[in-house]
Design an enzyme around this catalytic site. Structure first.
Site, PDB file in Angstrom:
ATOM      1  N   SER A   1       0.856  -1.184   0.000  1.00 56.98           N
ATOM      2  CA  SER A   1       0.000   0.000   0.000  1.00 56.98           C
ATOM      3  C   SER A   1       0.893   1.235   0.000  1.00 56.98           C
ATOM      4  O   SER A   1       2.083   1.152   0.378  1.00 56.98           O
ATOM      5  CB  SER A   1      -0.893   0.006   1.249  1.00 56.98           C
ATOM      6  OG  SER A   1      -1.509   1.260   1.445  1.00 56.98           O
TER       7      SER A   1
ATOM      8  N   TYR B   1      -3.482  -0.697  10.238  1.00 52.38           N
ATOM      9  CA  TYR B   1      -3.391  -1.020   8.811  1.00 52.38           C
ATOM     10  C   TYR B   1      -2.036  -0.612   8.241  1.00 52.38           C
ATOM     11  O   TYR B   1      -1.368  -1.401   7.561  1.00 52.38           O
ATOM     12  CB  TYR B   1      -4.520  -0.323   8.060  1.00 52.38           C
ATOM     13  CG  TYR B   1      -4.530  -0.588   6.567  1.00 52.38           C
ATOM     14  CD1 TYR B   1      -5.106  -1.745   6.055  1.00 52.38           C
ATOM     15  CD2 TYR B   1      -3.959   0.308   5.678  1.00 52.38           C
ATOM     16  CE1 TYR B   1      -5.117  -2.000   4.690  1.00 52.38           C
ATOM     17  CE2 TYR B   1      -3.960   0.068   4.308  1.00 52.38           C
ATOM     18  CZ  TYR B   1      -4.539  -1.084   3.820  1.00 52.38           C
ATOM     19  OH  TYR B   1      -4.537  -1.324   2.463  1.00 52.38           O
TER      20      TYR B   1
END
Length: 255
Positions: A146, A159
């Site tokens: 990400s 996350y």
């Protein structure tokens, strides 16, 4: 010659967390390049329609319903895929989850749930598949990272922590397994319109921020990840290893 480098005909690809969103888009891209794709999820009711959609388009797709956080289920599923579909040539570790809270409000249980789903699963599935790839001396593993593998953002600390870990897991898998003919790379998506990002998609303030922050000035569309996945899954990336390919509209290129 150059076109053949991207041809995945005859190869089997397992994509975790692929009933929708980024996983489904990548699975479709691999299938369109010729691979037989195995879609994974915990819910057969959502997984089978996704596979049916690919088959209706003339693509080769099957399903494997199992929990990527369950070591026994992972081991059994990999054995079943290798037996019933064929040797796994390509693994995409995509399964993941998101929770949004101020860091001081996260419980330990919530923290561990995000880390288990996003990090433990990639370890478990990656290890199980690599054990099959090592004797064959070939294989492609793609871990979904990400932009938050590089950038911090408020309310998603578990996350972003998990995605930083996936980046380093990717590099360490390369260090361990490249000598066995296995390429391990990552794809780092920017902001894409998916279920995980629903809260942001519906936020006028975030949309305005993204229009200013991303050099391309827009959200990504999930099919725009397919090319990167095909490249990293194919012979075109034969000497690419331990690399994170950011598909982010330029977000990580600028301050």
């Amino acid at each position: 010659m150059s076109t053949k480098l991207f041809d995945l005909t005859g190869r089997v690809a397992l994509v975790t967390g692929s009933s929708r969103g980024i996983g489904f888009a990548i699975a479709r891209g691999l299938a369109e390049a010729g691979a037989t794709v195995v879609l994974n999820g915990r819910d057969a009711a959502t997984l089978e329609p996704a596979a049916a959609e690919l088959r209706a388009a003339g693509l080769n797709a099957s399903t494997a319903v199992f929990d990527v956080c369950d070591p026994g289920a992972v081991a059994n599923a990999v054995e079943a895929i290798e037996r019933d579909v064929g040797p796994i040539d390509i693994l995409v570790n995509n399964a993941g989850m998101q929770k949004r809270l101020p860091l001081e409000d996260f419980t330990l249980e919530q923290w561990r749930e995000v880390l288990a789903t996003n990090v433990d699963a990639a370890f478990l599935v990656g290890q199980a598949v690599a054990r099959k790839m090592i004797p064959r001396r070939r294989g492609k593993i793609i871990n979904i990272c990400s932009v938050t593998s590089e950038l911090g953002r408020a309310t998603i600390t578990p996350y972003s922590t998990s995605k930083g870990a996936i980046k380093m897991m990717t590099k360490s898998m390369c260090a361990e397994w490249a000598k066995h003919g296995i390429n391990v790379n990552g794809i780092g998506p920017g902001w894409f319109k998916t279920e995980l990002n629903r809260a942001l998609v519906e936020s006028e303030s975030f949309n305005a921020w993204l229009a200013q922050r991303a050099p391309m000035g827009r959200w990504g569309d999930t099919p725009e990840l397919a090319g990167a996945a095909v490249f990293l899954a194919s012979d075109a990336s034969s000497y690419v290893n331990g690399h994170i390919l950011y598909v982010d509209g330029g977000v990580t290129a600028v301050v």
